[in-house]
Design a protein around this motif. Structure first.
Motif, PDB file in Angstrom:
ATOM      1  N   VAL A 160       0.840  -1.201   0.000  1.00 31.35           N
ATOM      2  CA  VAL A 160       0.000   0.000   0.000  1.00 31.35           C
ATOM      3  C   VAL A 160       0.874   1.251   0.000  1.00 31.35           C
ATOM      4  CG1 VAL A 160      -1.729   1.327   1.287  1.00 31.35           C
ATOM      5  CG2 VAL A 160      -1.932  -1.158   1.129  1.00 31.35           C
TER       6      VAL A 160
ATOM      7  N   GLN B 123       3.844   1.595  -1.232  1.00 26.17           N
ATOM      8  CA  GLN B 123       4.386   1.765  -2.585  1.00 26.17           C
ATOM      9  C   GLN B 123       3.336   2.338  -3.528  1.00 26.17           C
ATOM     10  OE1 GLN B 123       7.262  -1.416  -3.986  1.00 26.17           O
ATOM     11  NE2 GLN B 123       6.223  -2.448  -2.284  1.00 26.17           N
ATOM     12  N   ASP B 124       2.090   1.891  -3.391  1.00 28.79           N
ATOM     13  CA  ASP B 124       1.004   2.433  -4.217  1.00 28.79           C
ATOM     14  C   ASP B 124       0.794   3.924  -3.939  1.00 28.79           C
ATOM     15  OD1 ASP B 124       0.578  -0.055  -5.382  1.00 28.79           O
ATOM     16  OD2 ASP B 124      -1.163  -0.531  -4.106  1.00 28.79           O
TER      17      ASP B 124
ATOM     18  N   ASP C   6       1.274   6.724  -6.765  1.00 25.24           N
ATOM     19  CA  ASP C   6       0.178   7.622  -7.118  1.00 25.24           C
ATOM     20  C   ASP C   6       0.599   9.085  -6.973  1.00 25.24           C
ATOM     21  OD1 ASP C   6      -1.435   5.440  -7.659  1.00 25.24           O
ATOM     22  OD2 ASP C   6      -2.593   5.595  -5.793  1.00 25.24           O
TER      23      ASP C   6
END
Length: 131
Positions: free
Chosen positions: A101, A103-104, A108
């Motif tokens: 999460v 890394q996401d 983003d």
């Protein structure tokens, strides 16, 4: 060279030195995020709050981190920011779902700033395995 006072704490020397010099020479701030000893989401978010000097309204959750990274009105004006993440392997091993999460959220935020006047990039420092 333009850097924020608190942002100039990335260690000098080593293999990243030429990259950090180029980034700083381009008017970008370098922001170190050392995750050594971080083993869970709460510790990760606390470390982000401290290392990145996030605003008081940072809610210590994934959405709040995403908000802080995509709205930098709280941060000193810089042409861009290079977030240098080190010591992350232990966290990735101990909490792989949360690390995914994180890394996401980073990806983003980088995508959000791409092509804008200010920029944000994230670099993961790959250290040799302990052994």
């Amino acid at each position: 060279m333009t850097t924020a006072d608190s942002a100039d704490q990335v260690p000098e020397g080593g293999p990243l030195a030429p990259v950090l010099d180029a980034v700083r020479g381009g008017g970008w701030a370098t922001l170190p995020l050392d995750l050594s000893g971080v083993r869970d989401k709460a510790a990760f978010l606390d470390r982000c709050a401290t290392a990145l000097t996030l605003p008081d309204w940072f809610g210590r959750n994934w959405d709040a981190l995403a908000d802080c990274l995509s709205d930098l009105s709280w941060a000193p004006g810089e042409r861009g920011r290079l977030l240098v993440v080190s010591g992350w392997r232990e966290y990735a091993d101990q909490a792989p779902g949360d690390w995914g999460v994180a890394q996401d959220v980073f990806a983003d935020a980088v995508a959000y700033w791409r092509g804008r006047e200010q920029g944000l990039e994230v670099v993961l420092v790959v250290e040799p395995p302990a052994g």
